[in-house]
Design an enzyme around this catalytic site. Sequence first.
Site, PDB file in Angstrom:
ATOM      1  N   GLU A 105       0.867  -1.187   0.000  1.00 29.03           N
ATOM      2  CA  GLU A 105       0.000   0.000   0.000  1.00 29.03           C
ATOM      3  C   GLU A 105       0.893   1.223   0.000  1.00 29.03           C
ATOM      4  O   GLU A 105       1.752   1.351   0.870  1.00 29.03           O
ATOM      5  CB  GLU A 105      -0.830   0.076   1.282  1.00 29.03           C
ATOM      6  N   ASP A 134      -5.154   9.338  10.405  1.00 30.07           N
ATOM      7  CA  ASP A 134      -3.771   8.954  10.672  1.00 30.07           C
ATOM      8  C   ASP A 134      -3.317   9.406  12.042  1.00 30.07           C
ATOM      9  O   ASP A 134      -3.594  10.523  12.481  1.00 30.07           O
ATOM     10  CB  ASP A 134      -2.843   9.549   9.612  1.00 30.07           C
TER      11      ASP A 134
END
Lengths: 265, 429
Positions: A48, A59
Amino acid sequence: MSTRTAFEKARSEDRAALVGYLPAGYPDVPGAIDALRTMVDAGCDVIEIGLPYSDPVMDGPTIQAAAQQALERGVRTADVLRTVEAVAATGTPTLVMTYWNPVEHYGVARFARDLASAGGAGLITPDLTPDSATDWIAAADEHDLDKVFLVAPSSTDARITMTTAACRGFVYATAVMGVTGTRTTTSDLAGPLVARAKAVTDLPIGVGLGVSDGDQAAEVASYADGVIVGSAFVRALLDHPDDRAAGLRALTILTEDLAGGVRRA
Amino acid sequence: MTTRPERTTTYDADALGWFGGPERGFGGRFMPEALVAALDELTVAWQEAMADPAFVAEFDAILREYGGLPSPLYYAERLSKKVGARILLKREDLNHTGAHKIRNVLGQALLTKRMGKTRVIAETGAGQHGVASATAAAYFGLDCTVYMGSVDTRRQALNVARMNLLGAKVVAVDSGSATLKDAINEALRDWVASVDHTAYLFGTAAGPHPFPSMVRDFCRGIGDEARAQCLEQFGALPDAIAACVGGGSNAIGLFTAFLDDEDVAIYGFEAGGEGFETGRHAATIHAGDRGVLHGARTFVLQDEDGQTIESHSISAGLDYPGVGPQHSYLADIKRATYLPVTDDEAMDAMALLARTEGIIPAIESAHAVAGALRLAAERPGQTILVNLSGRGDKDMGTAIDYFRLGEAEAGSDRQSRLGRPDVETGDPA
């Protein structure tokens, strides 16, 4: 190799697949390519590549730090596609993980076309759910790209059914309620979530919950088809800002530990 | 306030939060799956609450007895004579905590109680929404955490102190540009991990569905009251209405009651900063670039890769690179007109209102006043209703620096930029 094939290969070896994440452009574009190829060489089955974004609400601090530095150093969407091309050339399925606005701004159809021609396998979309993804689903279908949507412990059964039905490649189970980041203990929410997803789909289920070593990977691999690792890889690079060779060695050691873990389950 | 007009307008979102439909429309919900269940739960709770006369009556009572509402509609006669049009000011600056924002936080906090949640989180830029949230949390006995960019906690230490005194925890956010948009990101990160017991008191009519519509519902009393007051006091609707637009909660709060009055012209004034052409502004709609930010498709200040660009305004409350999606929709279909007002125009209007009416507006609201001065020049003799969304106490530090206040009186060589008491400011042309 397609993402689906990579998962099937792992399954045929009676183990889980190791899915490794890094953002493009950190420490710089060539440095990220070297790092991702190192992870492929050391045993990642699927890659990824994160598209750094100014407002990454899912995040945690580790990935934010690397992505923000990548942006400050000028990484562009075109650089991300260049990184995909370089990594996909290894034959390992390579997806892009991205918040939605950079894709929408690039043009959904155009992004799908350019991602496909770079050899990319598809997209993982942390802030795009299938019920808002009409354009992306059409573009992905046109170019045979993977559509990896997320399921979460808070998802209703109806939404898990809807989401997994829209996925292609694999299903991404975010198995903690929280942002990305390594954790010292694994989640008791993960197993039940995987079971709920498996009840309604034959697609492989990858689990992301902050795995940082082989033992944790082994535990997750006992119930999931894929173990997704991001922050721990990023941390290995962040810990060696002035010594790239040392950063790559750290990535190799970590990848080998995790690859051993997914084979121990 | 007991007479509540039609709850819906012809400019509302569909059931999924789209203004103008999902194809080319605005709004929707671009959010992590982990928050979808909570947003669905909130949508149901909000719709049930708004349809429940007991909830509506309780909200009205709290606004009246605690919030100091309804706020007056004031005919600014001296200002009107000066500019040649009838200027009416909706005095939201007189509300508890000094701005319209008390409506939104009391509504959301009351809904939080109804949903059985015990903790609220909020983002804040200059601190006004943070102070309002801390106030509502104190009133309802809720635990409160406010996220604020570390650049802003330093600039707005007084508001940090106010939040602390009210019992809220203030978290300084260092990520990204360490300003409002990053405070929103951090609040969303908190919410993903705390959603089972925590409500996110979003500070403006932006974000994912249902926030744009829910915040509008809690703020629409501004326009509902103003419309009724205007008819009662002046016997007719205004010719034009004006509000400042950052995220757009005070503006949509004013506009909603007038959306279906087709003869009423609607104006939103965005922060033109140092001038639209300089690129240092927060005139998101005027810039006209569609994107997705903080969960909604709307107009966004962004670069050619879709990365958010930092906005600039002398007014912290307008300093946001996005805007509520209903405003983007109203602009797109041309039901409302959105224009930039520069820092200098706003500061001139602040001084003009202070000296002609004895009202010191918030710099945000001064953008609306400045816009109304332009409208007065275009519409001589007409009635222009302006939302004076907040008071200027919080902005005195900025005003001291901008106008060099106090220096002349202190015997300094430098003159205040305002100088004489009757200085010419705010040329309506």
